[in-house]
Design a protein around this motif. Structure first.
Motif, PDB file in Angstrom:
ATOM      1  N   UNK A   1      -4.804  -0.049  -6.897  1.00 55.09           N
ATOM      2  CA  UNK A   1      -3.441  -0.093  -6.374  1.00 55.09           C
ATOM      3  C   UNK A   1      -3.286  -1.408  -5.604  1.00 55.09           C
ATOM      4  N   UNK A   2      -2.059  -1.787  -5.262  1.00 55.33           N
ATOM      5  CA  UNK A   2      -1.861  -3.075  -4.585  1.00 55.33           C
ATOM      6  C   UNK A   2      -2.256  -3.087  -3.121  1.00 55.33           C
ATOM      7  N   UNK A   3      -2.557  -1.932  -2.525  1.00 56.67           N
ATOM      8  CA  UNK A   3      -2.663  -1.838  -1.076  1.00 56.67           C
ATOM      9  C   UNK A   3      -4.077  -2.116  -0.592  1.00 56.67           C
ATOM     10  N   UNK A   4      -4.187  -3.054   0.355  1.00 58.77           N
ATOM     11  CA  UNK A   4      -5.468  -3.609   0.766  1.00 58.77           C
ATOM     12  C   UNK A   4      -5.915  -3.035   2.102  1.00 58.77           C
ATOM     13  N   UNK A   5      -7.196  -2.706   2.172  1.00 60.78           N
ATOM     14  CA  UNK A   5      -7.782  -2.000   3.314  1.00 60.78           C
ATOM     15  C   UNK A   5      -7.707  -2.810   4.601  1.00 60.78           C
ATOM     16  N   UNK A   6      -7.519  -2.072   5.696  1.00 58.68           N
ATOM     17  CA  UNK A   6      -7.589  -2.686   7.014  1.00 58.68           C
ATOM     18  C   UNK A   6      -8.987  -2.646   7.585  1.00 58.68           C
ATOM     19  N   UNK A   7      -9.760  -1.608   7.234  1.00 60.27           N
ATOM     20  CA  UNK A   7     -11.145  -1.493   7.683  1.00 60.27           C
ATOM     21  C   UNK A   7     -11.893  -0.572   6.728  1.00 60.27           C
ATOM     22  N   UNK A   8     -13.107  -0.951   6.367  1.00 63.48           N
ATOM     23  CA  UNK A   8     -13.949  -0.131   5.493  1.00 63.48           C
ATOM     24  C   UNK A   8     -14.883   0.784   6.269  1.00 63.48           C
ATOM     25  N   UNK A   9     -14.873   0.706   7.596  1.00 57.58           N
ATOM     26  CA  UNK A   9     -15.680   1.591   8.443  1.00 57.58           C
ATOM     27  C   UNK A   9     -17.157   1.560   8.068  1.00 57.58           C
TER      28      UNK A   9
END
Length: 445
Positions: A242-250
């Motif tokens: 999807x186009x939405x990019x992570x803010x944090x992968x934890x």
């Protein structure tokens, strides 16, 4: 309500059919997905997700703020910042679809009994495995920078850096545009490019179809908008399903990316000429570079750091400025109002240069045992806008209590924003600062 009922039926079907799979479940793994496999190996599937973000907020309002005509210098309120349902899937080796329904910014002053609406609705065809896919529809495959398309469930700070959502609700719909796009990954290079038809300013909730001495988005039928974003992934590759990019992968990935992007549109802006009657049209031109770093410190403990920095050069035309106050709790201003406008708004987007940075530290995963862990963060936006004599400096900080990753998250945040007012020479300078405190409760499936 009609769409909501249909989605409930779809999700119920997913639940029943998932339990009725012919292959026995793997009891060593926890099933945390609402997913229906369409073939034996699970490469063809349909998946459903849900997210709800509730804000409990205290706002020191901007000077002159009123609520339905009544002055109010501080407001406490509760609202639904975001509520989302996604249904998407890989139907064949080549065909993918993605839909997202939901609502944003439902508060005590919103119209009641609102229905869900489409945020995304696209069809996509895979041309060459991971190298090239083509798609079209209402979509968030946007250019300029990483958080022009943020993954809202994994936002690190109080909110996504909203200045990166360059045309939000002016000639798009909550950053989604009617577009044709191409995306893919060529080795370590991830790319997305799109051509979009701007939505009519007549239907905008962010700007009236007017012209002024300073630039605004033109109400005339718009030319096509071209935008793209390219990032080189030095460590682990990120998903581009999807186009939405992570803010944090934890701490679940080691990611180091350098990215660059652009957006351009011919004659997107207009303003009055010096004679006060003739119309001057100018182009929209944005360019950005950014860096994203997210890496575990000790994988056995689960602690990690997340860092992001971006520089954006924005040309919206002569002295363009836009104040943004997410889920603004005020309805207007009286004679004591300033450049900021009502409620929690401040100059967020404008012609000029913007620097943004955020940093977060994730404590070990068992900090509170089964009760989860903490992730404190800080972030700041610093903008040198042409209209303002002083720089715009916003900063916020807080802590995320991660009870089950991003699925159950309680966040406490504080934001400080500048108030701009005209001095005796008519120049806009920093006159004061106001605060905003938010407790967010997030549940996601």
């Amino acid at each position: 309500m009609k769409y909501f009922s249909v989605l409930l039926v779809i999700l119920a079907i997913f639940s029943v059919t998932a339990l009725a799979q012919t292959s026995p479940p793997d009891k060593t793994k926890k099933n945390k997905e609402l997913k229906f496999d369409l073939n034996e190996d699970g490469s063809h599937y349909v998946k459903g997700t849900f997210l709800n973000q509730v804000w409990l907020r205290y706002t020191q309002t901007n000077p002159g703020s009123v609520v339905d005509g009544t002055p109010d210098d501080q407001i406490m309120d509760i609202g639904l910042r975001r509520t989302r349902i996604q249904v998407f899937g890989q139907l064949t080796d080549q065909v993918f679809f993605y839909t997202q329904f939901g609502q944003n910014n439902l508060s005590y002053r919103s119209p009641r009994k609102q229905g869900l609406f489409f945020l995304d609705a696209i069809g996509e065809y895979r041309v060459a495995k991971e190298k090239l896919s083509l798609g079209a529809g209402l979509t968030g495959w946007n250019g300029v920078s990483r958080y022009a398309s943020p993954s809202i469930g994994s936002i690190l700070s109080l909110d996504a850096p909203l200045y990166q959502q360059a045309t939000n609700d002016v000639n798009d719909q909550f950053v989604r545009k009617y577009s044709v796009y191409a995306k893919g990954q060529l080795g370590k290079l991830d790319y997305r490019v799109a051509v979009s038809k701007p939505m009519s300013i007549e239907q905008s909730t962010a700007q009236e179809p007017i012209i002024d001495d300073n630039a605004l988005f033109a109400a005339e039928p718009g030319y096509a908008q071209f935008h793209g974003y390219f990032k080189y992934m030095f460590l682990d590759k990120e998903s581009n399903t999807t186009p939405y990019q992570k803010g944090s992968y934890l701490g679940s990935k080691s990611v180091f990316n350098i990215g660059a992007g652009f957006m351009t549109q011919k004659d997107a802006m207009w303003h009055y000429a010096d004679n006060g009657t003739d119309t001057v049209n100018t182009n929209l031109g944005l360019f950005a570079v950014d860096v994203f770093y997210d890496r575990p410190i000790d994988p056995s403990k689960g602690n990690a750091i997340t860092a992001y920095a971006a520089y954006t050069h924005s040309d919206y035309g002569k002295n363009y400025i836009r104040n943004i106050g997410a889920m603004n709790p005020a309805t207007g201003v009286n004679a004591e109002g300033t450049l900021n406008g009502p409620g929690s708004a401040f100059p967020t987007i404008g012609t000029g240069n913007t620097f943004y940075a955020q940093f977060g530290y994730l404590f070990r995963r068992d900090l509170f045992g089964k009760a989860g862990t903490l992730q404190p963060y800080i972030s700041s936006q610093y903008s040198d806008f042409d209209l303002l004599d002083d720089p715009m400096a916003m900063y916020d900080g807080g802590v995320n209590w991660l009870i089950d990753g991003n699925r159950v998250k309680l966040s406490l945040s504080y934001q400080s924003r500048p108030i701009f007012a005209a001095n005796s020479e008519g120049n806009f300078v920093t006159d004061d600062r106001k605060g905003l405190a938010v407790m967010q409760f997030q549940i996601a499936l």
